[in-house]
Design a protein around this motif. Structure first.
Motif, PDB file in Angstrom:
ATOM      1  N   VAL A  59      32.561  93.159 114.573  1.00  0.00           N
ATOM      2  CA  VAL A  59      32.873  92.525 113.290  1.00  0.00           C
ATOM      3  C   VAL A  59      33.402  93.605 112.342  1.00  0.00           C
ATOM      4  O   VAL A  59      32.810  94.695 112.254  1.00  0.00           O
ATOM      5  CB  VAL A  59      31.621  91.859 112.683  1.00  0.00           C
ATOM      6  N   ALA A  60      34.510  93.314 111.691  1.00  0.00           N
ATOM      7  CA  ALA A  60      35.084  94.259 110.725  1.00  0.00           C
ATOM      8  C   ALA A  60      35.280  93.551 109.393  1.00  0.00           C
ATOM      9  O   ALA A  60      35.719  92.396 109.351  1.00  0.00           O
ATOM     10  CB  ALA A  60      36.416  94.811 111.231  1.00  0.00           C
ATOM     11  N   GLU A  61      34.934  94.255 108.330  1.00  0.00           N
ATOM     12  CA  GLU A  61      35.106  93.701 106.984  1.00  0.00           C
ATOM     13  C   GLU A  61      35.401  94.831 106.008  1.00  0.00           C
ATOM     14  O   GLU A  61      34.695  95.842 105.986  1.00  0.00           O
ATOM     15  CB  GLU A  61      33.823  92.967 106.555  1.00  0.00           C
ATOM     16  N   TYR A 111      36.936  92.238 124.904  1.00  0.00           N
ATOM     17  CA  TYR A 111      36.507  92.669 123.567  1.00  0.00           C
ATOM     18  C   TYR A 111      37.276  91.871 122.527  1.00  0.00           C
ATOM     19  O   TYR A 111      38.512  91.807 122.582  1.00  0.00           O
ATOM     20  CB  TYR A 111      36.792  94.158 123.361  1.00  0.00           C
ATOM     21  N   PHE A 112      36.526  91.283 121.616  1.00  0.00           N
ATOM     22  CA  PHE A 112      37.137  90.557 120.507  1.00  0.00           C
ATOM     23  C   PHE A 112      36.728  91.214 119.188  1.00  0.00           C
ATOM     24  O   PHE A 112      35.672  91.855 119.092  1.00  0.00           O
ATOM     25  CB  PHE A 112      36.661  89.101 120.473  1.00  0.00           C
ATOM     26  N   GLY A 113      37.541  91.003 118.175  1.00  0.00           N
ATOM     27  CA  GLY A 113      37.162  91.370 116.821  1.00  0.00           C
ATOM     28  C   GLY A 113      37.038  90.098 115.998  1.00  0.00           C
ATOM     29  O   GLY A 113      37.663  89.083 116.313  1.00  0.00           O
ATOM     30  N   VAL A 114      36.218  90.144 114.960  1.00  0.00           N
ATOM     31  CA  VAL A 114      36.111  89.032 114.028  1.00  0.00           C
ATOM     32  C   VAL A 114      36.177  89.610 112.612  1.00  0.00           C
ATOM     33  O   VAL A 114      35.484  90.584 112.302  1.00  0.00           O
ATOM     34  CB  VAL A 114      34.795  88.244 114.223  1.00  0.00           C
ATOM     35  N   ALA A 115      37.058  89.032 111.798  1.00  0.00           N
ATOM     36  CA  ALA A 115      37.118  89.428 110.393  1.00  0.00           C
ATOM     37  C   ALA A 115      36.060  88.610 109.670  1.00  0.00           C
ATOM     38  O   ALA A 115      36.240  87.420 109.431  1.00  0.00           O
ATOM     39  CB  ALA A 115      38.505  89.140 109.828  1.00  0.00           C
ATOM     40  N   ALA A 170      41.692  93.055 110.914  1.00  0.00           N
ATOM     41  CA  ALA A 170      40.851  92.409 109.897  1.00  0.00           C
ATOM     42  C   ALA A 170      41.461  92.612 108.506  1.00  0.00           C
ATOM     43  O   ALA A 170      41.508  91.680 107.696  1.00  0.00           O
ATOM     44  CB  ALA A 170      39.423  92.948 109.955  1.00  0.00           C
ATOM     45  N   ASN A 171      41.954  93.828 108.227  1.00  0.00           N
ATOM     46  CA  ASN A 171      42.600  94.090 106.936  1.00  0.00           C
ATOM     47  C   ASN A 171      43.770  93.133 106.718  1.00  0.00           C
ATOM     48  O   ASN A 171      43.964  92.599 105.626  1.00  0.00           O
ATOM     49  CB  ASN A 171      43.151  95.522 106.879  1.00  0.00           C
ATOM     50  N   TRP A 172      44.551  92.928 107.783  1.00  0.00           N
ATOM     51  CA  TRP A 172      45.725  92.063 107.668  1.00  0.00           C
ATOM     52  C   TRP A 172      45.301  90.613 107.416  1.00  0.00           C
ATOM     53  O   TRP A 172      45.830  89.959 106.510  1.00  0.00           O
ATOM     54  CB  TRP A 172      46.565  92.176 108.953  1.00  0.00           C
TER      55      TRP A 172
END
Ligand SMILES: [Zn+2]
Length: 336
Positions: A74-76, A116-120, A159-161
């Protein structure tokens, strides 16, 4: 070869790239530059194949999201949870079932077929005393091993985008993610939008005595110096940006420009392109607006200035630090 003659070759290469590969690359080698180059830049590492060919495969994506072995980061706001132990850090992965409901994107698939996944999305509060904390990429990057450094850099960039570019630039409607979170589409006019990356050049200029030009930005505190940097403007090549920025900021003109390598800098969305350049006119006239002061330093002068605390260099996570170090010839402390 003339520019015109090179066009069909480039088009052919692109066509080949679009049909291959058919599966995840095994034992992938890191691409490297020949000639003078910077290697192992903190944020230009990675071990997980991005597997872009899977981004349009909805059945596979659904299956991967349901798999128990799938890992989610998770990225925020440019941060992710990391477990920190002295001078090392590891990304904290969660199961898809525990992920928050933000925009989801595929980061890649490793050599063991783990997805591997990312979540914003919002970061969870780490349990006290767990050694886990929310770390900005700038801080975590150099502490993470290759796999995690690559995953966090990609996750933070995407996530930034998604956090920022939420609406269609043509008609203003909210857009929807597609291509496993690597693109967004407008439901009204069907226009497609891709992650934005702002190229910036960063350059170490040397004079005929091989002294390095270091400058202090007007917004920085006293003693802090670095090499010159600036965004590549619309319709400009990176090397033209080098020539222009150096001239605008210090009045110095440069001749031969050598490319050293690049590093993503998703804070929030830059790509730093590193160069060296030789000065052909060495008299310094700072622009006074952006640059407060600039000076030529020999290696001995720089070493003494750092030792006495007169100067501070950018931190090792930055390509600026690595460029200065490559000129100096050995390790240098970085302290801001
Ligand atoms: Zn639209």
């Amino acid at each position: 070869m003339s520019a015109a003659a090179s066009v069909p070759d480039d088009a052919d290469a692109l066509a080949v790239a679009q049909v291959a590969p058919l599966g995840p690359a095994r034992g992938r080698a890191q691409a490297t530059l020949s000639g003078p180059a910077l290697t192992d830049l903190a944020l230009a590492r990675g071990e997980v194949d991005r597997s872009s060919y899977l981004r349009g495969n909805d059945a596979w994506l659904e299956q991967a999201w349901a798999a128990t072995g799938t890992r989610v980061v998770v990225a925020e706001h440019g941060r992710a949870l990391c477990e920190v132990d002295d001078d090392r850090a590891e990304l904290v992965f969660i199961r898809p079932a525990d992920a928050p409901g933000g925009v989801r994107f595929l980061l890649g698939v490793d050599e063991h077929s783990t997805a591997y996944f990312g979540v914003a999305g919002p970061l969870t509060e780490p349990p006290p005393g767990s050694g886990v904390r929310a770390m900005p990429l700038r801080e975590a990057g150099p502490l993470l091993a290759d796999r995690d450094a690559g995953l966090m850099t990609e996750a933070v960039a995407l996530a930034n985008w998604h956090e920022t570019f939420t609406h269609c630039p043509r008609c203003g409607s909210p857009t929807d993610p597609f291509a496993a979170g690597h693109a967004r589409r407008c439901p009204v006019d069907a226009s497609e939008h891709f992650p934005r990356v702002d190229p910036a050049m960063i350059v170490l200029v040397t004079d005929p005595d091989d002294r390095a030009l270091l400058a202090r930005n007007a917004l920085w505190p006293e003693r802090r110096v670095s090499v010159l940097a600036g965004f590549v403007e619309a319709g400009e090549s990176a090397e033209q940006a080098v020539e222009r920025e150096v001239q605008e900021e210090t009045g110095i003109t440069v001749g031969a420009v050598t490319y050293l390598g690049s590093q993503p800098w998703p804070m929030p969305q830059s790509l730093m392109l590193g160069f060296r350049a030789g000065a052909t006119r060495t008299e310094i006239m700072v622009d006074a607006e952006e640059i407060a002061e600039a000076h030529w330093y020999s290696r001995e002068e720089l070493r003494d200035a750092i030792a006495s605390g007169t100067l501070r260099l950018p931190p090792p996570v930055s390509i600026a630090h690595r460029i200065i170090q490559s000129w100096y010839g050995s390790e240098l402390p970085g302290s801001w």
